[in-house]
Design a protein around this motif. Structure first.
Motif, PDB file in Angstrom:
ATOM      1  N   ARG A  35     -27.906 -13.300 -53.922  1.00  0.00           N
ATOM      2  CA  ARG A  35     -28.902 -12.380 -54.457  1.00  0.00           C
ATOM      3  C   ARG A  35     -29.879 -12.029 -53.322  1.00  0.00           C
ATOM      4  O   ARG A  35     -29.901 -12.709 -52.305  1.00  0.00           O
ATOM      5  CB  ARG A  35     -29.655 -13.023 -55.609  1.00  0.00           C
ATOM      6  N   PRO A  36     -30.686 -10.989 -53.504  1.00  0.00           N
ATOM      7  CA  PRO A  36     -31.648 -10.650 -52.444  1.00  0.00           C
ATOM      8  C   PRO A  36     -32.585 -11.800 -52.076  1.00  0.00           C
ATOM      9  O   PRO A  36     -33.031 -11.904 -50.944  1.00  0.00           O
ATOM     10  CB  PRO A  36     -32.434  -9.478 -53.037  1.00  0.00           C
ATOM     11  N   GLU A  37     -32.843 -12.695 -53.024  1.00  0.00           N
ATOM     12  CA  GLU A  37     -33.740 -13.824 -52.727  1.00  0.00           C
ATOM     13  C   GLU A  37     -33.002 -15.030 -52.146  1.00  0.00           C
ATOM     14  O   GLU A  37     -33.632 -16.025 -51.781  1.00  0.00           O
ATOM     15  CB  GLU A  37     -34.546 -14.231 -53.962  1.00  0.00           C
ATOM     16  N   SER A  38     -31.667 -14.961 -52.024  1.00  0.00           N
ATOM     17  CA  SER A  38     -30.893 -16.028 -51.391  1.00  0.00           C
ATOM     18  C   SER A  38     -31.214 -16.067 -49.900  1.00  0.00           C
ATOM     19  O   SER A  38     -31.596 -15.066 -49.305  1.00  0.00           O
ATOM     20  CB  SER A  38     -29.394 -15.793 -51.570  1.00  0.00           C
ATOM     21  N   ARG A  39     -31.037 -17.224 -49.309  1.00  0.00           N
ATOM     22  CA  ARG A  39     -31.301 -17.394 -47.881  1.00  0.00           C
ATOM     23  C   ARG A  39     -30.103 -16.950 -47.049  1.00  0.00           C
ATOM     24  O   ARG A  39     -28.962 -16.973 -47.509  1.00  0.00           O
ATOM     25  CB  ARG A  39     -31.613 -18.862 -47.568  1.00  0.00           C
ATOM     26  N   GLU A  77     -33.614 -19.229 -42.479  1.00  0.00           N
ATOM     27  CA  GLU A  77     -34.523 -19.289 -43.622  1.00  0.00           C
ATOM     28  C   GLU A  77     -34.949 -17.921 -44.137  1.00  0.00           C
ATOM     29  O   GLU A  77     -35.687 -17.834 -45.117  1.00  0.00           O
ATOM     30  CB  GLU A  77     -35.760 -20.124 -43.267  1.00  0.00           C
ATOM     31  N   ARG A  79     -34.796 -14.590 -46.209  1.00  0.00           N
ATOM     32  CA  ARG A  79     -34.155 -14.164 -47.448  1.00  0.00           C
ATOM     33  C   ARG A  79     -33.299 -12.943 -47.113  1.00  0.00           C
ATOM     34  O   ARG A  79     -33.630 -12.165 -46.219  1.00  0.00           O
ATOM     35  CB  ARG A  79     -35.195 -13.828 -48.496  1.00  0.00           C
ATOM     36  N   GLY A  81     -32.918 -10.236 -48.632  1.00  0.00           N
ATOM     37  CA  GLY A  81     -33.681  -9.003 -48.820  1.00  0.00           C
ATOM     38  C   GLY A  81     -34.581  -8.683 -47.637  1.00  0.00           C
ATOM     39  O   GLY A  81     -34.988  -7.536 -47.452  1.00  0.00           O
ATOM     40  N   GLU A  82     -34.911  -9.690 -46.826  1.00  0.00           N
ATOM     41  CA  GLU A  82     -35.754  -9.486 -45.643  1.00  0.00           C
ATOM     42  C   GLU A  82     -34.938  -9.098 -44.409  1.00  0.00           C
ATOM     43  O   GLU A  82     -35.504  -8.709 -43.394  1.00  0.00           O
ATOM     44  CB  GLU A  82     -36.526 -10.775 -45.325  1.00  0.00           C
ATOM     45  N   ALA A 139     -26.143  -8.212 -52.677  1.00  0.00           N
ATOM     46  CA  ALA A 139     -27.476  -8.757 -52.452  1.00  0.00           C
ATOM     47  C   ALA A 139     -28.314  -7.805 -51.598  1.00  0.00           C
ATOM     48  O   ALA A 139     -29.527  -7.772 -51.710  1.00  0.00           O
ATOM     49  CB  ALA A 139     -27.388 -10.121 -51.768  1.00  0.00           C
TER      50      ALA A 139
END
Length: 164
Positions: A35-39, A77, A79, A81-82, A139
């Motif tokens: 997901r976008p919040e996964s690392r 580390e 995410r 999405g970043e 993601a």
């Protein structure tokens, strides 16, 4: 195969929700979900599993080495999405700017790149492969590494003389 599915409810909205639930249950659950919040490191695990299954052991060893030594300490580390074009460009710019002092046989010293262009291309292939797994899992919308400039040897770089 096409099937007709009907669900009912007390209202139109309830019937629609029941139908959507049924469609979700028939589609089944994915074993590995990003997901976008996964690392970033979560995508690395999936990527290395696929590389191990499909590629030669030597390729897996090279990719694992660079992931552990260089990529994960800097990007692990983040995410997913970043992980955008700016973030990836900054990472590869740091690799290009890295220098080491080399002492020559005549006693002089010079600053040379820490990572050669070919090595940075390996890094790029590894990072692109990891982020492609995030794209496949929806993601992130697209692979930001594809938007980066080519990795080229520095101006004035001379090829090493062949040994042997």
């Amino acid at each position: 195969m096409t099937r007709k599915i009907e669900r009912s409810g007390k209202s139109r909205t309830a019937a629609r929700l029941a139908l959507q639930d049924e469609l979700r249950s028939q589609r089944g659950e994915r074993a590995e979900v990003l997901r976008p919040e996964s690392r970033f490191r979560d995508a690395v695990t999936i990527y290395l599993g696929k590389v191990t299954a499909r590629r030669e052991d030597s390729t897996t060893d090279v990719y694992s080495y660079w992931l552990e030594k260089l990529v994960l300490p800097q990007l692990g580390e983040l995410r997913l999405g970043e992980c955008d074009v700016a973030q990836m460009d900054a990472f590869f710019a740091r690799l290009e700017r890295g220098r080491r002092v080399v002492e020559h046989k005549d006693g002089t010293t010079s600053a040379q790149p820490l990572y050669a262009a070919n090595t940075r291309r390996i890094h790029r292939a590894v990072v692109a492969g990891v982020l492609q797994q995030a794209v496949l899992h929806k993601a992130i919308p697209s692979n930001p590494v594809r938007e980066l400039e080519r990795i080229e040897s520095p101006k004035g770089h001379r090829k090493a003389t062949p040994r042997g």
